[in-house]
Design an enzyme around this catalytic site. Structure first.
Site, short mmCIF file in Angstrom:
data_model
loop_
_atom_site.label_atom_id
_atom_site.label_comp_id
_atom_site.label_asym_id
_atom_site.label_seq_id
_atom_site.Cartn_x
_atom_site.Cartn_y
_atom_site.Cartn_z
N LYS A 1 14.63 -5.59 5.05
CA LYS A 1 15.67 -6.66 5.48
C LYS A 1 15.41 -7.23 6.88
CE LYS A 1 20.18 -6.45 4.14
NZ LYS A 1 21.41 -5.60 3.99
N LYS B 1 4.16 -3.46 5.48
CA LYS B 1 4.67 -2.53 4.23
C LYS B 1 6.10 -2.27 4.53
CE LYS B 1 4.97 1.33 2.21
NZ LYS B 1 5.39 2.83 2.57
N TRP C 1 0.76 -1.18 -0.17
CA TRP C 1 -0.04 0.09 0.02
C TRP C 1 0.87 1.34 0.01
CZ3 TRP C 1 -1.48 3.54 4.15
CH2 TRP C 1 -2.49 4.43 3.79
N TYR D 1 -4.79 -0.05 -4.78
CA TYR D 1 -3.53 0.76 -4.59
C TYR D 1 -3.09 1.21 -5.84
CZ TYR D 1 -3.81 -2.40 -0.45
OH TYR D 1 -4.11 -2.98 0.56
N ASN E 1 12.83 -6.82 8.82
CA ASN E 1 11.53 -7.55 8.92
C ASN E 1 11.64 -9.16 8.64
OD1 ASN E 1 10.70 -5.19 9.85
ND2 ASN E 1 9.05 -4.94 8.08
N GLN F 1 -8.05 -11.45 5.42
CA GLN F 1 -7.26 -10.62 5.75
C GLN F 1 -7.89 -9.39 6.74
OE1 GLN F 1 -4.38 -7.35 3.47
NE2 GLN F 1 -4.17 -9.37 2.53
N HIS G 1 -11.93 -7.40 -1.18
CA HIS G 1 -11.24 -6.29 -0.35
C HIS G 1 -12.08 -5.97 0.77
CE1 HIS G 1 -7.95 -2.93 -0.67
NE2 HIS G 1 -8.23 -3.30 0.63
N ASN H 1 -11.59 -8.30 5.69
CA ASN H 1 -12.16 -7.26 6.50
C ASN H 1 -13.63 -7.84 6.71
OD1 ASN H 1 -10.50 -5.09 6.80
ND2 ASN H 1 -10.58 -4.88 4.58
N1 LIG Z 1 -7.08 -5.59 3.42
C1 LIG Z 1 -7.04 -4.28 3.71
O1 LIG Z 1 -8.02 -3.69 3.58
C2 LIG Z 1 -5.80 -3.69 4.09
C3 LIG Z 1 -5.64 -2.38 4.67
C4 LIG Z 1 -4.52 -1.86 4.88
C5 LIG Z 1 -3.41 -2.57 4.74
N2 LIG Z 1 -3.24 -3.42 3.95
C6 LIG Z 1 -2.05 -4.29 3.35
O2 LIG Z 1 -1.22 -4.56 4.70
C7 LIG Z 1 -0.22 -4.13 4.23
C8 LIG Z 1 0.69 -3.37 5.68
O3 LIG Z 1 -0.20 -2.65 6.24
P1 LIG Z 1 0.22 -1.01 6.30
O4 LIG Z 1 0.76 -0.52 5.31
O5 LIG Z 1 -1.23 -0.29 6.50
O6 LIG Z 1 0.85 -0.78 7.78
P2 LIG Z 1 2.13 -1.26 8.36
O7 LIG Z 1 2.71 -2.61 7.62
O8 LIG Z 1 1.69 -1.79 9.78
O9 LIG Z 1 3.19 -0.08 8.55
C9 LIG Z 1 4.00 0.36 7.48
C10 LIG Z 1 4.90 1.45 7.92
O10 LIG Z 1 5.96 0.80 9.00
C11 LIG Z 1 7.25 1.11 8.57
N3 LIG Z 1 7.89 -0.14 8.76
C12 LIG Z 1 8.00 -1.23 8.20
N4 LIG Z 1 9.08 -2.09 8.70
C13 LIG Z 1 9.63 -1.24 9.89
C14 LIG Z 1 10.64 -1.67 10.74
N5 LIG Z 1 11.00 -2.77 10.82
N6 LIG Z 1 10.63 -0.61 11.54
C15 LIG Z 1 10.24 0.76 11.59
N7 LIG Z 1 9.44 0.75 10.93
C16 LIG Z 1 8.81 0.00 9.90
C17 LIG Z 1 7.01 1.35 6.80
O11 LIG Z 1 7.93 2.36 6.77
P3 LIG Z 1 8.75 2.30 5.07
O12 LIG Z 1 7.81 2.30 4.33
O13 LIG Z 1 9.41 3.68 5.14
O14 LIG Z 1 10.13 1.12 4.94
C18 LIG Z 1 5.62 2.09 6.80
O15 LIG Z 1 5.65 3.41 6.95
C19 LIG Z 1 -0.29 -3.14 3.44
O16 LIG Z 1 0.69 -2.28 2.64
C20 LIG Z 1 -1.21 -3.70 2.43
O17 LIG Z 1 -0.63 -4.59 1.61
C21 LIG Z 1 -4.54 -4.27 3.70
#
Ligand SMILES: NC(=O)c1ccc[n+]([C@@H]2O[C@H](COP(=O)([O-])OP(=O)(O)OC[C@H]3O[C@@H](n4cnc5c(N)ncnc54)[C@H](OP(=O)(O)O)[C@@H]3O)[C@@H](O)[C@H]2O)c1
Length: 276
Positions: free
Chosen positions: A239, A231, A24, A52, A241, A162, A110, A141
């Site tokens: 790396k 994400k 995302w 996205y 993660n 998911q 979704h 959801n």
């Molecule tokens: N099904 C749905 O409705 C739905 C809703 C939301 C999300 N999603 C999916 O779930 C994925 C993940 O969720 P999300 O994007 O909402 O949030 P998330 O993964 O909880 O957080 C992403 C944030 O965390 C940072 N990050 C990642 N690894 C890190 C680490 N080791 N240390 C510090 N910060 C770190 C990233 O920074 P950087 O990018 O700067 O590395 C980014 O700013 C999405 O990308 C999407 O594919 C699905």
């Protein structure tokens, strides 16, 4: 780099690598480069969605990485405008084309919203599976009520739900319901979009193990049997993660996180089933 020999090989659950990469907010050439980099070091499960707007960029990254197709697990989600029977059949083909693949490993609904109609939509998903366009049917959801209806209506197994899950949203009863119906839980926003870095409980555990709160959160999710899809767009996060995944948490650590009562959803649109 020889991508047939990644640095890290992740275990799988029912064929699904136990850690995925969320996409995302990624787009353009940097998105493609990120996907390629992640695949080179060992990620094999990529999560995207029509909403996205990055399926082409994700597809370019996958194609540039030149990984044997069987090793990959490509998951995407249909937009809520595309959930009529015909919409499902057409939109799935568009995703297949944009992602430059012959089939999708997992296609999610979704949200149970918009044009979602359990009978119609799920008939489309079951037919896509019969036709080999998708390998698995997924939902996203869905609360218990929507899951029960989907289980009744769908001629194919529901492979995964998911949902948002992290130390500020445990999802205990929904996870138990998924487990009892043999549905995998894929945990989105597993780092709570950074909110976990404000948790004194996670800070204490991470200090004890010499890791960050992100690694603690991903490991706690894994301990609960769910599959996190953080994400990360920076190479350092990507790396970190995967390299430390999962760290071994003690029963005491797990109990501390289980006892966090502060709830904080990151994704909470008005049309979400829990708001209706
Ligand atoms: N099904 C749905 O409705 C739905 C809703 C939301 C999300 N999603 C999916 O779930 C994925 C993940 O969720 P999300 O994007 O909402 O949030 P998330 O993964 O909880 O957080 C992403 C944030 O965390 C940072 N990050 C990642 N690894 C890190 C680490 N080791 N240390 C510090 N910060 C770190 C990233 O920074 P950087 O990018 O700067 O590395 C980014 O700013 C999405 O990308 C999407 O594919 C699905």
């Amino acid at each position: 780099m020889d991508t047939s020999d990644p640095t890290i090989i992740l275990p799988r659950k029912k064929g699904l690598p136990v850690l995925g990469l969320g996409t995302w907010k990624m787009s353009g050439p940097s998105c493609s480069e990120t996907i390629k980099f992640a695949l080179e070091i060992g990620y094999r499960h990529i999560d995207t969605a029509q909403t996205y707007g990055n399926e082409i960029d994700v597809g370019n990254g996958i194609s540039e990485a030149e990984i044997v197709r069987d090793e990959l697990f490509i998951a995407t989600k249909l937009h809520t405008d595309n959930l009529s029977y015909k919409g499902v059949m057409n939109a799935a083909e568009y995703s297949v084309d944009r992602l430059q693949t012959e089939y999708l490993d997992l296609l999610y609904i979704h949200w149970p919203s918009g044009t979602y109609d359990p009978e119609d939509t799920l008939a489309g998903f079951a037919d896509l599976r019969d036709d080999g366009v998708i390998s698995h049917v997924g939902v996203s959801n869905f609360e218990q009520q929507q899951l029960d209806i989907a289980l009744k209506e769908c001629d194919a197994p529901i492979f995964a739900n998911q949902i948002e899950m992290h130390p500020f949203l445990h999802q205990d009863s929904l996870r138990a319901h998924c487990e009892s119906n043999d549905i995998l839980v894929v945990a989105y926003s597993p780092i709570a979009r950074g909110a976990i870095f404000d948790s004194p409980e996670l800070e204490a555990i991470s200090k004890k193990h010499g890791v960050t709160e992100a690694e603690v959160s991903l490991s706690w999710i894994q301990e609960k049997g769910a599959i996190p899809i953080p994400k990360a767009s920076s190479e350092n996060h990507i790396k970190k993660n995967i390299e430390s995944f999962p760290i071994t948490l003690s029963i005491e650590d797990i109990n501390v996180i289980d006892s966090i009562t502060h709830e904080e959803r990151q994704v909470d649109p008005e049309f979400a089933p829990w708001n209706l």
